[in-house]
Design a protein around this motif. Structure first.
Motif, PDB file in Angstrom:
ATOM      1  N   ASN A 140      -7.555   2.940   7.824  1.00  0.00           N
ATOM      2  CA  ASN A 140      -8.264   1.697   8.103  1.00  0.00           C
ATOM      3  C   ASN A 140      -7.502   1.368   7.502  1.00  0.00           C
ATOM      4  OD1 ASN A 140      -9.021   3.061   6.073  1.00  0.00           O
ATOM      5  ND2 ASN A 140     -11.284   3.082   6.099  1.00  0.00           N
ATOM      6  N   GLY A 141      -6.773   0.638   6.851  1.00  0.00           N
ATOM      7  CA  GLY A 141      -6.330   0.030   5.160  1.00  0.00           C
ATOM      8  C   GLY A 141      -6.493   0.543   3.635  1.00  0.00           C
ATOM      9  N   LYS A 199       0.456  -1.090   0.118  1.00  0.00           N
ATOM     10  CA  LYS A 199      -0.416   0.189   0.082  1.00  0.00           C
ATOM     11  C   LYS A 199       0.714   1.044  -0.342  1.00  0.00           C
ATOM     12  CE  LYS A 199      -3.909  -2.137   2.319  1.00  0.00           C
ATOM     13  NZ  LYS A 199      -4.362  -2.634   3.105  1.00  0.00           N
ATOM     14  N   SER A 213      -2.422   5.112   1.849  1.00  0.00           N
ATOM     15  CA  SER A 213      -3.559   4.330   2.426  1.00  0.00           C
ATOM     16  C   SER A 213      -4.316   5.208   3.585  1.00  0.00           C
ATOM     17  CB  SER A 213      -3.166   3.099   2.970  1.00  0.00           C
ATOM     18  OG  SER A 213      -2.473   2.476   3.980  1.00  0.00           O
TER      19      SER A 213
END
Length: 530
Positions: free
Chosen positions: A382-383, A361, A379
């Motif tokens: 929260n990912g 990410k 990102s």
């Protein structure tokens, strides 16, 4: 020490100097002032510039001179006594100063010591980055092995980078063929590589028990284990850099970086070029990527069946189903989608895309038909991946392609050339033209390109490294047109790997569970208990 020194000097003046001796008083007064001034100066020397180190040695040598010259004429006993006492005081002050002043400033020969110390503490700085090639299926025992052309290309690439000012390492990872009796390359290959400073490493033979293009593609990610470097730029064995590409390393590192630590390039048919990319290294990152491969091969691919064969899951791909508005986009803006169905999505381009954007990410993705746009992806907390910013033509001030070969694209895509498929120069007869620098070709109106540059550089290397190549008509020995591993990642080989992965998974499950006889005894024991 200042108080003690002043008392001693005053006592000496009172005892040694007769009342009418003006000469002795002048000498003592002068020494008194000099010592006190220098003591005060030294007391603050730690606040001053290092350039004052020479004054330290000058003062110490002055003290030594006074000690040497402290043998007075015998007719003036008062002066003799005073000078002897002052010499003792000077010794005391010198000793005090030696323990007071930092050792780096107290040398009596600062220039020599400084040069030696600098050499010891600042050795040649090792490369923080590296260019890496991965060549598989090597058969050193053959007269004209398939890998020989790739060795030439590594030599040409290294010379090209060095000529244009690159200071970073070049690493070549070789995988010897599963059918070869050898474990290393021959001297024909290693000697010229080592002469140019290329660092040679070997990777293990194919674990699947056979050579194949797909398997070798998965081994290119072994560069993640080159942890002595912060970044490694992977170059396909048939890709030649035409300029100094160190700027990609530099633009991705440090407080002023504008690129992410991972950089991928879109080609016209897919969002990630499997032949050119840069990754941040790390053993943990290598394990992360290997887990992605293992999970995909053991779980995902085996669930789709077509005519009894395992097929690639174009929905889940390498583990991330696309959810609108998220999608993949190729270098050609007309090509995009929300399934893992682009060219070679099941091979290294798809894995690279998934690893950098959806696993790490953190990636800079170079887009546009001519590489004029860079998207930096990160990102949220929260990912969820997010687009952080877009850069427009960020490489204009770094590429220097105009001095090497003609290029009709924007910067960056002109900085290297990928000799794909049958366009590899060593599969054809040599370019008959002698080496002519590009600026001279341009002046004379000679038409040339990456292939002409490739042959011209190889001719130079042939003379410099004594390669023994014959470029005359009829003397050139072309390499084999086809590799025993194929020219692209055939899906059938991936299917074989999936079958092997399934077998390994079944074996692990069998070892982890009780044997059939053990289960039988457990059932009998259960019935008896009932």
């Amino acid at each position: 020490h200042v108080g003690e020194g002043s008392n001693e000097i005053e006592a000496t003046m009172a005892e040694a100097a007769p009342r009418g001796s003006n000469k002795g008083r002048v000498i003592l007064l002068f020494c008194f002032l000099v010592v006190f001034s220098l003591v005060g100066f030294y007391g603050n020397i730690h606040k001053t510039s290092p350039s004052l180190k020479s004054l330290v040695s000058t003062f110490e040598s002055t003290i030594e001179t006074k000690k040497v010259n402290a043998s007075p004429p015998s007719h003036d006993s008062a002066v003799v006594a005073a000078q002897e006492s002052i010499t003792a005081v000077a010794d005391s002050v010198s000793s005090a100063l030696s323990s007071w002043i930092p050792s780096s400033l107290s040398s009596s020969t600062p220039d020599v010591v400084e040069n030696t110390t600098q050499s010891e503490k600042d050795p040649v700085t090792p490369s923080a980055y590296a260019y890496a090639f991965v060549i598989g299926g090597c058969k050193p025992e053959e007269k004209m092995p398939n890998h020989r052309g790739y060795v030439w290309n590594i030599l040409i690439s290294t010379k090209s980078l060095r000529d244009m000012g690159s200071t970073q390492d070049v690493v070549a990872l070789f995988q010897i063929s599963d059918t070869s009796p050898n474990s290393t390359l021959s001297d024909v290959d290693t000697r010229p590589l080592e002469a140019l400073g290329v660092k040679i490493q070997y990777i293990s033979k194919p674990e699947q028990g056979f050579d194949d293009f797909y398997g070798t593609q998965m081994r290119k990610f072994d560069i993640l284990n080159l942890t002595q470097y912060r970044r490694v730029m992977f170059l396909d064995g048939d890709l030649t850099p035409l300029v100094n590409m160190d700027y990609l390393f530099e633009l991705s590192d440090g407080p002023d970086a504008i690129l992410k630590e991972n950089v991928v390039v879109a080609d016209p048919n897919c969002p990630s070029h499997g032949g050119f990319f840069m990754l941040e290294t790390g053993a943990d990152r290598y394990r992360e990527l290997q887990d992605i491969i293992r999970v995909r091969e053991e779980n995902f691919a085996g669930e789709n069946m077509l005519d009894g064969k395992h097929m690639f899951d174009t929905v889940r791909g390498w583990g991330h189903p696309f959810e609108p508005p998220d999608e993949w986009r190729a270098g050609n803006p007309q090509k995009h989608g929300n399934k893992w169905d682009y060219m070679f999505a099941y091979a290294d381009p798809g894995l690279l895309h998934h690893y950098t954007k959806y696993s790490r990410k953190s990636v800079s993705m170079i887009y546009g038909p001519r590489g004029e746009k860079v998207e930096n992806w990160g990102s949220y907390e929260n990912g969820t991946v997010r687009l952080e910013n877009i850069l427009h033509r960020p490489f204009t001030n770094y590429s220097d392609i105009g001095k090497r070969v003609p290029c009709f694209q924007l910067k960056f895509y002109c900085d290297f050339n990928h000799f794909t498929s049958t366009s590899k120069p060593w599969l054809h007869d040599p370019d008959p033209r002698p080496h002519i620098p590009w600026d001279e070709q341009k002046r004379q109106g000679i038409k040339g390109g990456p292939s002409a540059f490739w042959w011209s550089t190889l001719r130079q290397l042939n003379d410099e490294l004594l390669l023994g190549l014959n470029f005359t008509a009829g003397g050139w020995e072309k390499g084999p047109e086809k590799s025993h591993m194929g020219s692209w990642p055939v899906f059938a080989f991936m299917n074989k790997r999936v079958v092997r992965a399934k077998q390994r998974l079944a074996e692990r499950e069998k070892q982890a569970s009780p044997t059939s006889s053990r289960r039988r005894r457990l059932r009998q024991h259960h019935h008896r208990g009932v």
